[in-house]
Design a protein around this motif. Structure first.
Motif, PDB file in Angstrom:
ATOM      1  N   TYR A   1      36.511  47.992  44.739  1.00  0.00           N
ATOM      2  CA  TYR A   1      35.449  46.983  44.650  1.00  0.00           C
ATOM      3  C   TYR A   1      35.099  46.673  43.200  1.00  0.00           C
ATOM      4  CZ  TYR A   1      34.868  47.848  49.640  1.00  0.00           C
ATOM      5  OH  TYR A   1      35.080  47.986  50.989  1.00  0.00           O
TER       6      TYR A   1
ATOM      7  N   LEU B   1      37.861  44.414  42.007  1.00  0.00           N
ATOM      8  CA  LEU B   1      37.752  43.085  42.605  1.00  0.00           C
ATOM      9  C   LEU B   1      36.612  42.279  41.988  1.00  0.00           C
ATOM     10  CD1 LEU B   1      38.365  43.823  46.392  1.00  0.00           C
ATOM     11  CD2 LEU B   1      39.863  42.603  44.825  1.00  0.00           C
TER      12      LEU B   1
ATOM     13  N   THR C   1      40.909  33.411  42.014  1.00  0.00           N
ATOM     14  CA  THR C   1      41.951  34.395  42.309  1.00  0.00           C
ATOM     15  C   THR C   1      41.678  35.071  43.653  1.00  0.00           C
ATOM     16  OG1 THR C   1      42.223  34.796  39.947  1.00  0.00           O
ATOM     17  CG2 THR C   1      43.129  36.446  41.445  1.00  0.00           C
ATOM     18  N   LEU C   2      40.427  35.434  43.885  1.00  0.00           N
ATOM     19  CA  LEU C   2      40.066  36.055  45.163  1.00  0.00           C
ATOM     20  C   LEU C   2      40.312  35.094  46.329  1.00  0.00           C
ATOM     21  CD1 LEU C   2      36.763  37.857  44.166  1.00  0.00           C
ATOM     22  CD2 LEU C   2      38.962  38.911  44.677  1.00  0.00           C
ATOM     23  N   ARG C   3      40.020  33.826  46.108  1.00  0.00           N
ATOM     24  CA  ARG C   3      40.233  32.829  47.159  1.00  0.00           C
ATOM     25  C   ARG C   3      41.721  32.721  47.497  1.00  0.00           C
ATOM     26  NH1 ARG C   3      37.303  28.931  45.214  1.00  0.00           N
ATOM     27  NH2 ARG C   3      35.537  29.522  46.493  1.00  0.00           N
TER      28      ARG C   3
ATOM     29  N   VAL D   1      44.078  35.006  47.007  1.00  0.00           N
ATOM     30  CA  VAL D   1      44.484  36.258  47.663  1.00  0.00           C
ATOM     31  C   VAL D   1      44.021  36.262  49.117  1.00  0.00           C
ATOM     32  CG1 VAL D   1      44.133  38.755  47.678  1.00  0.00           C
ATOM     33  CG2 VAL D   1      44.611  37.584  45.529  1.00  0.00           C
ATOM     34  N   GLY D   2      42.808  35.803  49.364  1.00  0.00           N
ATOM     35  CA  GLY D   2      42.301  35.735  50.733  1.00  0.00           C
ATOM     36  C   GLY D   2      43.110  34.788  51.599  1.00  0.00           C
ATOM     37  N   LEU D   3      43.448  33.621  51.062  1.00  0.00           N
ATOM     38  CA  LEU D   3      44.244  32.664  51.828  1.00  0.00           C
ATOM     39  C   LEU D   3      45.647  33.191  52.109  1.00  0.00           C
ATOM     40  CD1 LEU D   3      43.150  29.317  50.162  1.00  0.00           C
ATOM     41  CD2 LEU D   3      42.626  30.103  52.474  1.00  0.00           C
TER      42      LEU D   3
ATOM     43  N   ALA E   1      46.406  36.336  52.442  1.00  0.00           N
ATOM     44  CA  ALA E   1      46.226  37.365  53.473  1.00  0.00           C
ATOM     45  C   ALA E   1      46.081  36.732  54.854  1.00  0.00           C
ATOM     46  CB  ALA E   1      45.012  38.229  53.143  1.00  0.00           C
ATOM     47  N   VAL E   2      45.340  35.624  54.943  1.00  0.00           N
ATOM     48  CA  VAL E   2      45.170  34.931  56.224  1.00  0.00           C
ATOM     49  C   VAL E   2      46.509  34.404  56.726  1.00  0.00           C
ATOM     50  CG1 VAL E   2      44.179  32.882  57.307  1.00  0.00           C
ATOM     51  CG2 VAL E   2      42.752  34.348  55.891  1.00  0.00           C
TER      52      VAL E   2
END
Length: 61
Positions: A30, A33, A40-42, A44-46, A48-49
């Motif tokens: 955490y 992150l 960058t987080l967005r 990585v999240g996309l 992962a989805v």
């Protein structure tokens, strides 16, 4: 609906195992992150989805 609940239960099992076996790892993750940019987080999240949907598609095909 039962598949969704089963998947949610497995998330709890995996999270619980991580916390029980490596209690310091989530805090360190955490912290790392929080230093990343929101863009960058967005991304990585996309990713992962998309990867998750692809894996479910492969398993259900």
């Amino acid at each position: 609906m039962s598949d969704l609940l089963t998947a949610l239960a497995l998330v709890f099992v995996i999270e619980g195992c991580i916390l029980a076996l490596f209690p310091g790892a989530p805090a360190a993750l955490y912290r790392q992150l929080s230093e990343l940019r929101p863009e960058t987080l967005r991304v990585v999240g996309l990713v992962a989805v998309v990867l998750g949907v692809f894996c479910v598609w492969l398993l259900r095909a």
